[in-house]
Design an enzyme around this catalytic site. Structure first.
Site, PDB file in Angstrom:
ATOM      1  N   ASP A  84       0.839  -1.203   0.000  1.00 24.46           N
ATOM      2  CA  ASP A  84       0.000   0.000   0.000  1.00 24.46           C
ATOM      3  C   ASP A  84       0.875   1.255   0.000  1.00 24.46           C
ATOM      4  O   ASP A  84       0.374   2.378  -0.018  1.00 24.46           O
ATOM      5  CB  ASP A  84      -1.019  -0.008   1.153  1.00 24.46           C
ATOM      6  CG  ASP A  84      -0.374  -0.090   2.519  1.00 24.46           C
ATOM      7  OD1 ASP A  84       0.859  -0.186   2.617  1.00 24.46           O
ATOM      8  OD2 ASP A  84      -1.133  -0.060   3.526  1.00 24.46           O
ATOM      9  N   SER A  85       2.217   1.052  -0.040  1.00 23.13           N
ATOM     10  CA  SER A  85       3.135   2.171  -0.295  1.00 23.13           C
ATOM     11  C   SER A  85       2.877   2.732  -1.692  1.00 23.13           C
ATOM     12  O   SER A  85       3.391   3.799  -2.036  1.00 23.13           O
ATOM     13  CB  SER A  85       4.593   1.720  -0.154  1.00 23.13           C
ATOM     14  OG  SER A  85       4.845   0.561  -0.926  1.00 23.13           O
ATOM     15  N   ASP A 128      -1.050  -6.073  -0.051  1.00 21.63           N
ATOM     16  CA  ASP A 128      -1.439  -5.463   1.224  1.00 21.63           C
ATOM     17  C   ASP A 128      -2.947  -5.272   1.295  1.00 21.63           C
ATOM     18  O   ASP A 128      -3.561  -4.806   0.323  1.00 21.63           O
ATOM     19  CB  ASP A 128      -0.800  -4.068   1.357  1.00 21.63           C
ATOM     20  CG  ASP A 128       0.537  -4.106   2.070  1.00 21.63           C
ATOM     21  OD1 ASP A 128       0.796  -5.065   2.817  1.00 21.63           O
ATOM     22  OD2 ASP A 128       1.322  -3.150   1.882  1.00 21.63           O
ATOM     23  N   LYS A 142      -1.089  -9.326   3.025  1.00 20.68           N
ATOM     24  CA  LYS A 142      -0.316  -8.856   4.186  1.00 20.68           C
ATOM     25  C   LYS A 142      -1.201  -7.896   4.994  1.00 20.68           C
ATOM     26  O   LYS A 142      -1.843  -7.026   4.434  1.00 20.68           O
ATOM     27  CB  LYS A 142       0.980  -8.162   3.752  1.00 20.68           C
ATOM     28  CG  LYS A 142       1.805  -7.622   4.942  1.00 20.68           C
ATOM     29  CD  LYS A 142       3.244  -7.343   4.561  1.00 20.68           C
ATOM     30  CE  LYS A 142       3.465  -6.070   3.804  1.00 20.68           C
ATOM     31  NZ  LYS A 142       2.979  -4.831   4.458  1.00 20.68           N
ATOM     32  N   GLU A 172      -1.297  -5.489   8.711  1.00 20.31           N
ATOM     33  CA  GLU A 172      -0.496  -4.871   9.771  1.00 20.31           C
ATOM     34  C   GLU A 172      -1.159  -5.091  11.127  1.00 20.31           C
ATOM     35  O   GLU A 172      -2.356  -4.846  11.278  1.00 20.31           O
ATOM     36  CB  GLU A 172      -0.355  -3.361   9.508  1.00 20.31           C
ATOM     37  CG  GLU A 172       0.402  -3.050   8.228  1.00 20.31           C
ATOM     38  CD  GLU A 172       0.591  -1.552   7.991  1.00 20.31           C
ATOM     39  OE1 GLU A 172       0.244  -0.738   8.882  1.00 20.31           O
ATOM     40  OE2 GLU A 172       1.083  -1.198   6.917  1.00 20.31           O
ATOM     41  N   GLU A 185       9.316  -4.111  10.357  1.00 20.13           N
ATOM     42  CA  GLU A 185       9.761  -2.843   9.768  1.00 20.13           C
ATOM     43  C   GLU A 185      10.367  -1.933  10.835  1.00 20.13           C
ATOM     44  O   GLU A 185       9.759  -1.687  11.881  1.00 20.13           O
ATOM     45  CB  GLU A 185       8.565  -2.150   9.081  1.00 20.13           C
ATOM     46  CG  GLU A 185       8.963  -0.823   8.440  1.00 20.13           C
ATOM     47  CD  GLU A 185       7.926  -0.271   7.460  1.00 20.13           C
ATOM     48  OE1 GLU A 185       6.935  -0.961   7.140  1.00 20.13           O
ATOM     49  OE2 GLU A 185       8.126   0.878   7.010  1.00 20.13           O
TER      50      GLU A 185
HETATM   51  O1  KIV Z   1       3.630  -1.115   1.600  1.00 11.34           O
HETATM   52  C1  KIV Z   1       4.815  -1.496   1.604  1.00 11.34           C
HETATM   53  O2  KIV Z   1       5.602  -1.215   0.678  1.00 11.34           O
HETATM   54  C2  KIV Z   1       5.272  -2.275   2.745  1.00 11.34           C
HETATM   55  C3  KIV Z   1       6.739  -2.533   2.850  1.00 11.34           C
HETATM   56  C4  KIV Z   1       7.440  -1.300   3.255  1.00 11.34           C
HETATM   57  C5  KIV Z   1       7.031  -3.666   3.761  1.00 11.34           C
HETATM   58  O3  KIV Z   1       4.499  -2.676   3.549  1.00 11.34           O
END
Ligand code: KIV
Length: 273
Positions: free
Chosen positions: A53-54, A92, A122, A124, A191
């Site tokens: 989600d980056s 994510d 993924k 969090e 992280e």
């Molecule tokens: O969203 C992302 O890119 C991440 C990584 C920084 C692990 O969660």
């Protein structure tokens, strides 16, 4: 074949990642959000591609990951899946799609899997989301946990600084990591935490621990592709190694193109019909 290209072209599975940990082989993971980049990342021999989600920061220019929607993550994941032959594709779950309750979490997880065809998700968080994690796993969807600096909680943290330096937070992180493993997660990302803490978690867990800013004594590493290729400017955390300066390469190339267009050099006679 170049040193970094893998000879084993079989599709990477969560089972294989576990084997890699058992055999002491490091896992390479990188983000990608679009077809063209994912094709390059996969072709280079990446083990895991994270549709992070980056994308909110890198692709959309937002300050945080919070605005990312389910539809946007599905759009990015679909493009990455279309390009990927070998890597395990992890997507994510965006902020707000799994924190409300387990039922909504499962519904949204199923939608991502059904529509994007990615391999895993993924999420969090630790014990706070463990019921949701269990329900998603029970639906047959593999989950990678994410602890330490969890960017979806940036408004609670108030800063992107290193997490779990204090004993109490470190102890919670260790018990969260065990809870995720016990629930059935296939891996955990850590992280921006002290290297010694990450090493301890990696040695206690049976499942692979992937680090970003968590030192070298874990089972694998992940970086944001635009950061490690030097496309982003002004983001210079200690953990980031830049493997290229694509920003300069691209600016030079684009500048050259502008010059050629302005002075009539492009296109020439061989570049027309
Ligand atoms: O969203 C992302 O890119 C991440 C990584 C920084 C692990 O969660």
């Amino acid at each position: 074949m170049s040193g970094y290209l893998v000879e084993d072209t079989r599709k990477v599975t969560t089972h294989r990642l576990l084997q890699m940990k058992q055999e002491g082989k490091k896992i390479a993971m990188l983000t990608a959000y679009d077809y063209t980049t994912a094709q390059i990342v996969d072709g280079a021999g990446m083990d895991v591609i994270l549709v992070g989600d980056s994308a909110s920061n890198v692709m959309a220019g937002n300050m945080t990951t919070l605005p990312m929607t389910l539809d946007q993550m599905i759009y990015h994941a679909k493009a990455v899946v279309r390009a990927t032959k070998r890597a395990l594709v992890v997507c994510d779950m965006p902020f707000g799609t799994y924190q409300v309750n387990a039922t909504e979490g499962v519904e949204n997880a199923v939608r991502i899997m059904k529509e994007s065809h990615c391999d895993a998700l993924k999420l969090e968080g630790g014990v706070e989301i463990i019921e949701t994690v269990k329900r998603i796993l029970a639906a047959g969807i593999p989950i990678m946990g994410h602890l330490g600096l969890t960017p979806q909680s940036i408004n609670k943290f108030g800063t992107y600084t290193v997490r779990a330096r204090e004993e109490a937070e470190a102890a919670k992180l260790i018990s969260d990591a065990h809870a995720l493993e016990d629930a059935g997660c296939f891996a955990v990302t850590l992280e921006k935490i002290p290297a010694a803490l990450a090493e301890r978690v990696a040695s206690e867990l049976r499942i692979p621990v992937i680090g970003i800013g968590a030192g070298g004594k874990v089972d694998g590493q992940v970086l944001v592709v635009a950061d490690m290729l030097g496309m982003t400017k002004g983001f210079t955390p200690k953990f980031l190694r830049r493997y290229a300066d694509l920003s300069t390469v691209m600016t030079d190339a684009i500048g050259h193109y502008i010059e050629d267009v302005k002075n009539g050099d492009f296109p020439n006679e061989t570049e027309q019909y």
